[in-house]
Scaffold this motif. Structure first.
Motif, PDB file in Angstrom:
ATOM      1  N   HIS A 118       0.946  -1.335   0.277  1.00  0.00           N
ATOM      2  CA  HIS A 118       0.116   0.076  -0.073  1.00  0.00           C
ATOM      3  C   HIS A 118       0.929   1.176   0.038  1.00  0.00           C
ATOM      4  N   ALA A 119       2.013   1.119   0.850  1.00  0.00           N
ATOM      5  CA  ALA A 119       2.858   2.325   0.868  1.00  0.00           C
ATOM      6  C   ALA A 119       3.456   2.690  -0.566  1.00  0.00           C
ATOM      7  N   ALA A 120       3.995   1.553  -1.122  1.00  0.00           N
ATOM      8  CA  ALA A 120       4.499   1.545  -2.533  1.00  0.00           C
ATOM      9  C   ALA A 120       3.327   2.236  -3.617  1.00  0.00           C
ATOM     10  N   TRP A 121       2.316   1.685  -3.386  1.00  0.00           N
ATOM     11  CA  TRP A 121       1.212   2.227  -4.261  1.00  0.00           C
ATOM     12  C   TRP A 121       0.858   3.798  -4.121  1.00  0.00           C
ATOM     13  N   MET A 122       0.841   4.149  -2.750  1.00  0.00           N
ATOM     14  CA  MET A 122       0.563   5.543  -2.597  1.00  0.00           C
ATOM     15  C   MET A 122       1.749   6.499  -2.769  1.00  0.00           C
ATOM     16  N   ASN A 123       3.066   5.957  -2.495  1.00  0.00           N
ATOM     17  CA  ASN A 123       4.032   7.027  -2.670  1.00  0.00           C
ATOM     18  C   ASN A 123       4.938   6.825  -4.109  1.00  0.00           C
ATOM     19  N   GLN A 124       4.756   5.700  -4.731  1.00  0.00           N
ATOM     20  CA  GLN A 124       5.336   5.677  -5.851  1.00  0.00           C
ATOM     21  C   GLN A 124       4.682   5.039  -7.286  1.00  0.00           C
ATOM     22  N   GLY A 125       3.527   4.589  -6.792  1.00  0.00           N
ATOM     23  CA  GLY A 125       2.623   3.916  -7.646  1.00  0.00           C
ATOM     24  C   GLY A 125       1.389   4.697  -8.292  1.00  0.00           C
ATOM     25  N   GLY A 126       1.217   5.944  -7.746  1.00  0.00           N
ATOM     26  CA  GLY A 126       0.070   7.021  -8.192  1.00  0.00           C
ATOM     27  C   GLY A 126      -1.015   6.884  -7.421  1.00  0.00           C
ATOM     28  N   GLY A 127      -1.075   6.022  -6.306  1.00  0.00           N
ATOM     29  CA  GLY A 127      -2.280   6.142  -5.494  1.00  0.00           C
ATOM     30  C   GLY A 127      -2.566   7.444  -4.733  1.00  0.00           C
ATOM     31  N   LEU A 128      -1.594   7.768  -4.286  1.00  0.00           N
ATOM     32  CA  LEU A 128      -1.583   9.212  -3.313  1.00  0.00           C
ATOM     33  C   LEU A 128      -2.263  10.446  -4.372  1.00  0.00           C
ATOM     34  N   ALA A 129      -1.949  10.562  -5.563  1.00  0.00           N
ATOM     35  CA  ALA A 129      -2.604  11.415  -6.610  1.00  0.00           C
ATOM     36  C   ALA A 129      -3.987  11.110  -6.702  1.00  0.00           C
ATOM     37  N   LEU A 130      -4.371   9.911  -6.764  1.00  0.00           N
ATOM     38  CA  LEU A 130      -5.711   9.685  -6.976  1.00  0.00           C
ATOM     39  C   LEU A 130      -6.667   9.797  -5.928  1.00  0.00           C
ATOM     40  N   MET A 131      -6.073   9.341  -4.729  1.00  0.00           N
ATOM     41  CA  MET A 131      -6.693   9.683  -3.454  1.00  0.00           C
ATOM     42  C   MET A 131      -7.094  11.131  -3.157  1.00  0.00           C
ATOM     43  N   ARG A 323     -14.216   3.079 -10.922  1.00  0.00           N
ATOM     44  CA  ARG A 323     -13.537   2.227 -11.905  1.00  0.00           C
ATOM     45  C   ARG A 323     -12.300   2.359 -12.182  1.00  0.00           C
ATOM     46  N   ALA A 324     -11.911   3.960 -12.174  1.00  0.00           N
ATOM     47  CA  ALA A 324     -10.711   4.379 -12.468  1.00  0.00           C
ATOM     48  C   ALA A 324      -9.732   4.096 -11.427  1.00  0.00           C
ATOM     49  N   VAL A 325      -9.989   4.210 -10.305  1.00  0.00           N
ATOM     50  CA  VAL A 325      -8.913   3.744  -9.089  1.00  0.00           C
ATOM     51  C   VAL A 325      -8.994   2.364  -9.165  1.00  0.00           C
ATOM     52  N   TYR A 326      -9.971   1.622  -9.019  1.00  0.00           N
ATOM     53  CA  TYR A 326      -9.805   0.049  -8.906  1.00  0.00           C
ATOM     54  C   TYR A 326      -9.040  -0.367 -10.283  1.00  0.00           C
ATOM     55  N   THR A 327      -9.153   0.066 -11.485  1.00  0.00           N
ATOM     56  CA  THR A 327      -8.411  -0.421 -12.442  1.00  0.00           C
ATOM     57  C   THR A 327      -6.945  -0.207 -12.305  1.00  0.00           C
ATOM     58  N   GLN A 328      -6.707   0.834 -11.984  1.00  0.00           N
ATOM     59  CA  GLN A 328      -5.138   1.211 -11.816  1.00  0.00           C
ATOM     60  C   GLN A 328      -4.492   0.467 -10.477  1.00  0.00           C
ATOM     61  N   TRP A 329      -5.377   0.395  -9.205  1.00  0.00           N
ATOM     62  CA  TRP A 329      -5.022  -0.331  -8.127  1.00  0.00           C
ATOM     63  C   TRP A 329      -4.688  -1.900  -8.386  1.00  0.00           C
ATOM     64  N   ARG A 330      -5.536  -2.248  -9.165  1.00  0.00           N
ATOM     65  CA  ARG A 330      -5.613  -3.712  -9.618  1.00  0.00           C
ATOM     66  C   ARG A 330      -4.542  -4.148 -10.596  1.00  0.00           C
ATOM     67  N   SER A 331      -3.973  -3.091 -11.305  1.00  0.00           N
ATOM     68  CA  SER A 331      -2.742  -3.532 -12.050  1.00  0.00           C
ATOM     69  C   SER A 331      -1.777  -3.429 -11.110  1.00  0.00           C
ATOM     70  N   PHE A 332      -1.590  -2.424 -10.419  1.00  0.00           N
ATOM     71  CA  PHE A 332      -0.481  -2.271  -9.333  1.00  0.00           C
ATOM     72  C   PHE A 332      -0.246  -3.530  -8.364  1.00  0.00           C
ATOM     73  N   LEU A 333      -1.262  -4.051  -7.889  1.00  0.00           N
ATOM     74  CA  LEU A 333      -1.381  -5.204  -7.140  1.00  0.00           C
ATOM     75  C   LEU A 333      -1.014  -6.506  -7.671  1.00  0.00           C
ATOM     76  N   ASP A 334      -1.514  -6.642  -9.235  1.00  0.00           N
ATOM     77  CA  ASP A 334      -0.963  -7.804  -9.808  1.00  0.00           C
ATOM     78  C   ASP A 334       0.453  -7.996  -9.591  1.00  0.00           C
ATOM     79  N   ASP A 335       0.961  -6.732 -10.057  1.00  0.00           N
ATOM     80  CA  ASP A 335       2.515  -6.632 -10.550  1.00  0.00           C
ATOM     81  C   ASP A 335       3.321  -7.086  -8.953  1.00  0.00           C
ATOM     82  N   GLN A 336       2.662  -6.466  -7.903  1.00  0.00           N
ATOM     83  CA  GLN A 336       3.185  -6.654  -6.576  1.00  0.00           C
ATOM     84  C   GLN A 336       3.045  -8.050  -5.966  1.00  0.00           C
ATOM     85  N   LEU A 337       1.994  -8.945  -6.520  1.00  0.00           N
ATOM     86  CA  LEU A 337       1.813 -10.259  -6.138  1.00  0.00           C
ATOM     87  C   LEU A 337       2.884 -11.003  -7.019  1.00  0.00           C
ATOM     88  N   THR A 338       3.061 -10.513  -8.165  1.00  0.00           N
ATOM     89  CA  THR A 338       4.005 -11.276  -8.857  1.00  0.00           C
ATOM     90  C   THR A 338       5.510 -11.340  -8.297  1.00  0.00           C
TER      91      THR A 338
END
Length: 358
Positions: A118-131, A323-338
């Motif tokens: 979550h911290a990676a998404w917020m700080n480096q993955g675009g999550g903070l801008a979306l929120m 939809r916009a947040v979920y799509t971006q979030w889902r893609s980031f999580l998939d990469d992190q799980l990999t």
């Protein structure tokens, strides 16, 4: 010579800091929290932010924290910040999914991200801008300020052996979790921390999801519900947020903004570390006191996962912001799980396996 220059520079900085602070205006803010003082780790995050800001500004910028209910209801903090009844607040985004369901991603969603992800998404993955785009609609600026880590599945007054056992259960669950459990037949209710114990004791609730062993022990939940479930697939982490009224933020000197962001970052690190330490001892006491620690059966987790995906897809179909947040979030999580499956996640699974063989 170089060493002397470095030391001289450090000394000059130490001497200059108070002078710089004295050149800034004196500012006094109030910060209501959604959490009670009894939850010293989560409410302690608000206290930590206040203390760090005060220390870094030599007392020129002070923020007074107020526990839930002291100056406004615990689930009305965003309203207070939006109206500028207060300048800032300490809360969690998923308390406000009734205003905008996508705010659930600010805190954490079922089968979501760990605190590190979550911290990676917020700080480096675009999550903070979306929120921040979403909070801007409520005249607020958001800064992540803590994380509880993975939360337990909750306390139940009866065993959960199969998905059908959720039928008719009255459960305290926040955010989108309630909609997930509703798909399995439960009746979700969102209650502040102070109301959870009496509701379980009086039979108004049949189950409650709160945080984890450290906080759950403080609320005394083991005395009113016997069965304690994990793993925390419904909340692999819960991120808190410090929110500031947009105009108050714009009026704040740039140096004070930097201080606030630094204070929130330090409070975040401290909170997660405290939970990781405190949960271990608390869990031992809870189990030693007679609570029955159980794991979700695989069919239950599969049913919860299926219901979660349905909730996400249904909301995304009708809500463009979600939809916009979920799509971006889902893609980031998939990469992190990999990445986790290749490296640290795989290593942790091996280490857990060796521990069980001791």
């Amino acid at each position: 010579m170089q060493r002397r220059s470095i030391l001289a520079g450090a000394a000059a900085t130490a001497v200059a800091a108070p002078a710089i602070a004295q050149s800034q205006p004196a500012i006094r803010w109030r910060m209501p929290s959604s959490f009670p003082k009894s939850l010293d780790t989560v409410f302690g995050g608000a206290v930590a932010i206040s203390n760090i800001v005060k220390n870094l500004t030599d007392g020129r910028f002070t923020i007074t924290p107020f526990a839930a209910g002291e100056i406004m209801p615990p689930l009305a903090v965003l309203d207070g910040v939006q109206s500028r009844s207060v300048e800032c607040g300490h809360t969690a985004g998923f308390y406000y999914v009734g205003k905008e369901p996508a705010l659930a991603f600010d805190t954490g969603v079922p089968f979501g991200m760990t605190p590190r992800q979550h911290a990676a998404w917020m700080n480096q993955g675009g999550g903070l801008a979306l929120m921040r785009e979403i909070y801007d609609r409520f005249d607020a600026v958001q800064i992540p300020c803590g994380n509880t880590g993975a939360q337990m599945g909750g306390w139940f007054r009866k065993e959960i052996k199969r998905p059908e056992d959720f039928q008719g259960l009255r459960m305290r669950v926040p955010g989108l979790l309630g909609r997930v459990y509703a798909k399995l037949g439960a009746t979700p209710q969102q209650l502040p921390a102070s109301d959870v114990y009496p509701a379980l004791e009086k039979g108004i609730l049949d189950a409650a999801e709160f945080v984890g062993p450290y906080d759950d022990e403080k609320l005394g939940l083991a005395r009113v519900a016997r069965y304690y479930y994990g793993p925390g697939v419904m909340e692999l982490g819960a991120s808190l947020c410090f929110i500031v009224n947009k105009k108050a933020w714009a009026e704040l000197p740039e140096g004070y903004r930097a201080v606030l962001e630094a204070a929130c970052a330090q409070a975040s690190a401290e909170m997660l570390a405290k939970y990781d330490v405190g949960n271990v001892a608390a869990l031992k006491r809870i189990v030693g006191g007679g609570a029955k620690l159980s794991y979700w059966p695989r069919p239950v987790m599969d049913a919860l996962h299926k219901a979660t995906r349905e909730v996400f897809e249904e909301e995304a179909a009708t809500n463009a912001v979600f939809r916009a947040v979920y799509t971006q979030w889902r893609s980031f999580l998939d990469d992190q799980l990999t990445w986790a499956s290749v490296n640290d996640g795989a290593a942790e699974q091996y280490m857990l396996g060796t521990q069980r063989k001791r």
